[in-house]
Motif scaffolding. Sequence first.
Motif, PDB file in Angstrom:
ATOM      1  N   UNK A  16      -4.934  -0.203  -5.526  1.00 29.47           N
ATOM      2  CA  UNK A  16      -3.816   0.558  -4.965  1.00 29.47           C
ATOM      3  C   UNK A  16      -3.682   1.928  -5.650  1.00 29.47           C
ATOM      4  N   UNK A  17      -2.643   2.691  -5.314  1.00 23.81           N
ATOM      5  CA  UNK A  17      -2.516   4.054  -5.865  1.00 23.81           C
ATOM      6  C   UNK A  17      -2.155   4.050  -7.342  1.00 23.81           C
ATOM      7  N   UNK A  18      -1.162   3.245  -7.695  1.00 28.68           N
ATOM      8  CA  UNK A  18      -0.660   3.143  -9.066  1.00 28.68           C
ATOM      9  C   UNK A  18      -0.966   1.717  -9.502  1.00 28.68           C
ATOM     10  N   UNK A  19      -1.631   1.562 -10.658  1.00 28.50           N
ATOM     11  CA  UNK A  19      -2.260   0.263 -10.931  1.00 28.50           C
ATOM     12  C   UNK A  19      -1.929  -0.319 -12.307  1.00 28.50           C
ATOM     13  N   UNK A  20      -2.094  -1.638 -12.405  1.00 23.39           N
ATOM     14  CA  UNK A  20      -2.035  -2.316 -13.710  1.00 23.39           C
ATOM     15  C   UNK A  20      -3.019  -3.495 -13.697  1.00 23.39           C
ATOM     16  N   UNK A  21      -4.102  -3.378 -12.980  1.00 23.26           N
ATOM     17  CA  UNK A  21      -5.058  -4.478 -12.839  1.00 23.26           C
ATOM     18  C   UNK A  21      -4.588  -5.396 -11.730  1.00 23.26           C
ATOM     19  N   UNK A  22      -3.826  -6.410 -12.131  1.00 23.75           N
ATOM     20  CA  UNK A  22      -3.016  -7.179 -11.177  1.00 23.75           C
ATOM     21  C   UNK A  22      -1.576  -6.768 -11.452  1.00 23.75           C
ATOM     22  N   UNK A  23      -0.731  -6.789 -10.452  1.00 23.98           N
ATOM     23  CA  UNK A  23       0.666  -6.435 -10.693  1.00 23.98           C
ATOM     24  C   UNK A  23       1.407  -6.236  -9.393  1.00 23.98           C
ATOM     25  N   UNK A  24       2.719  -6.367  -9.443  1.00 29.66           N
ATOM     26  CA  UNK A  24       3.513  -6.167  -8.240  1.00 29.66           C
ATOM     27  C   UNK A  24       4.980  -6.062  -8.588  1.00 29.66           C
ATOM     28  N   UNK A  34       0.817  -1.223   0.000  1.00 31.44           N
ATOM     29  CA  UNK A  34       0.000   0.000   0.000  1.00 31.44           C
ATOM     30  C   UNK A  34       0.840   1.257   0.000  1.00 31.44           C
ATOM     31  N   UNK A  35       2.175   1.110  -0.028  1.00 33.59           N
ATOM     32  CA  UNK A  35       2.990   2.284   0.289  1.00 33.59           C
ATOM     33  C   UNK A  35       3.877   2.760  -0.856  1.00 33.59           C
ATOM     34  N   UNK A  36       3.409   2.606  -2.093  1.00 37.17           N
ATOM     35  CA  UNK A  36       4.142   3.116  -3.247  1.00 37.17           C
ATOM     36  C   UNK A  36       4.475   4.586  -3.017  1.00 37.17           C
ATOM     37  N   UNK A  94       1.335   8.624   1.058  1.00 30.95           N
ATOM     38  CA  UNK A  94       0.865   8.666  -0.328  1.00 30.95           C
ATOM     39  C   UNK A  94      -0.653   8.780  -0.464  1.00 30.95           C
ATOM     40  N   UNK A  95      -1.346   9.106   0.637  1.00 27.06           N
ATOM     41  CA  UNK A  95      -2.806   9.250   0.538  1.00 27.06           C
ATOM     42  C   UNK A  95      -3.490   7.976   0.078  1.00 27.06           C
ATOM     43  N   UNK A  96      -3.006   6.824   0.545  1.00 27.07           N
ATOM     44  CA  UNK A  96      -3.592   5.577   0.045  1.00 27.07           C
ATOM     45  C   UNK A  96      -4.987   5.309   0.601  1.00 27.07           C
ATOM     46  N   UNK A  97      -5.144   5.404   1.924  1.00 27.92           N
ATOM     47  CA  UNK A  97      -6.466   5.140   2.522  1.00 27.92           C
ATOM     48  C   UNK A  97      -6.823   6.289   3.455  1.00 27.92           C
TER      49      UNK A  97
END
Length: 380
Positions: free
Chosen positions: A184-192, A158-160, A291-294
């Motif tokens: 999450x904040x920055x996305x690609x559908x599924x990804x890591x 959660x901490x990009x 990063x303003x995630x939640x």
Amino acid sequence: MKDIPFNKPFIAGKELEYITRAINENGHLSGNGPFTLKCQEWMESHFGTPKALMTHSCTAALEMAALLCDIGPGDEVILPSFTFVSTANAFVLRGAVPVFADIRADTLNLDESVIEQALSSKTRAIVPVHYAGVACEMDAILDIAHHHGVKVIEDAAQSFNSTYKGRHLGTIGDLGCLSFHETKNVISGEGGALLVNDTGMIPRAEILWEKGTNRVAFANGQVDKYTWVDIGSSFLPGELTTAFLYSQLEQSDAIIAKRVRLFELYRERLEALETRGELQMPYQPDTCQTNGHIFYIILAGETEQKQLIRYLTANGIKGVFHYIPLHDSPAGKKYGRTPAPLPVTEEMYSRILRLPLYYEMDEADVDRVTDCIIRFFTGT
Ligand SMILES: *Cc1c(COP(=O)(O)O)cnc(C)c1O
């Protein structure tokens, strides 16, 4: 009036153009192609880690971390009970025992003061989870880990782009695991991604990543044929995923700035309710840039949590609670160990409520959510 969802996937820039480029120009759709390399180099230079490896999820990155640390049957790994199942599963898959520890009441992060109690002669790793993009007390955690000779694997899903004392989360432990899941904040559908901060682990990480082969060394001209050399799996994402992600990485400063703006707006609008003692807002230590995630609020108890979720739903707004504590789940009881009571975890999960926060949200949406919450508490 349109409903306000909890989360909404989005396009931030050239995602579709890059996907077209992957197909038409690069002609490379499987893993470890040009866009994968671009994403890895972006993360290495922006975060300051010697090696980033793209994965198809943070779950996969955590599984790679467990393999890289040689976690095996009977080993123990300390992690918070208040986290996503993958944090524990990655180690259970290796036959290890997750040892559940309590969280701090202020950040909802692993409480560094209870780690010593959870340690045993079998402990092999500590897994801090940076909840909501807010850093755990990493100095204290690293001290304990060094003193006892155990690894630190950061669950930085959660901490990009969040930092602790100026260092990016995910780059501080031996290994760090990021997520680009659509929530999450920055996305690609599924990804890591797996950040391999311990340079000694890089060669084996590249082998596990490429299904147990020395294909990376072969591609770099270090060996003249490639073959099966170790265990491994297919942890790589395809190039359509990394093409999408690369555009998001390019836009990530703007994406995060927008989320932080909405986060701060929530804080302003709900300040009066906090002053009146109706709710608590997220706490952010000075050591940490987030990063303003939640954006979450802490309510009086479970009854109020349920009532407010229903009230928001009736007004077209989706608010949600968070993790059911793992130590109390069927699989957590079967596979895990809970050496001490976890009062903060048990209390907080029934009091927390997460509010809508997504890239395409605007100030009027935040006002609608906060007006609704204010009406709930004041009746006006
Ligand atoms: C989202 C999340 C994960 C899993 O990420 P995936 O990319 O969906 O596998 C793991 N841990 C935490 C704390 C998360 O929030």
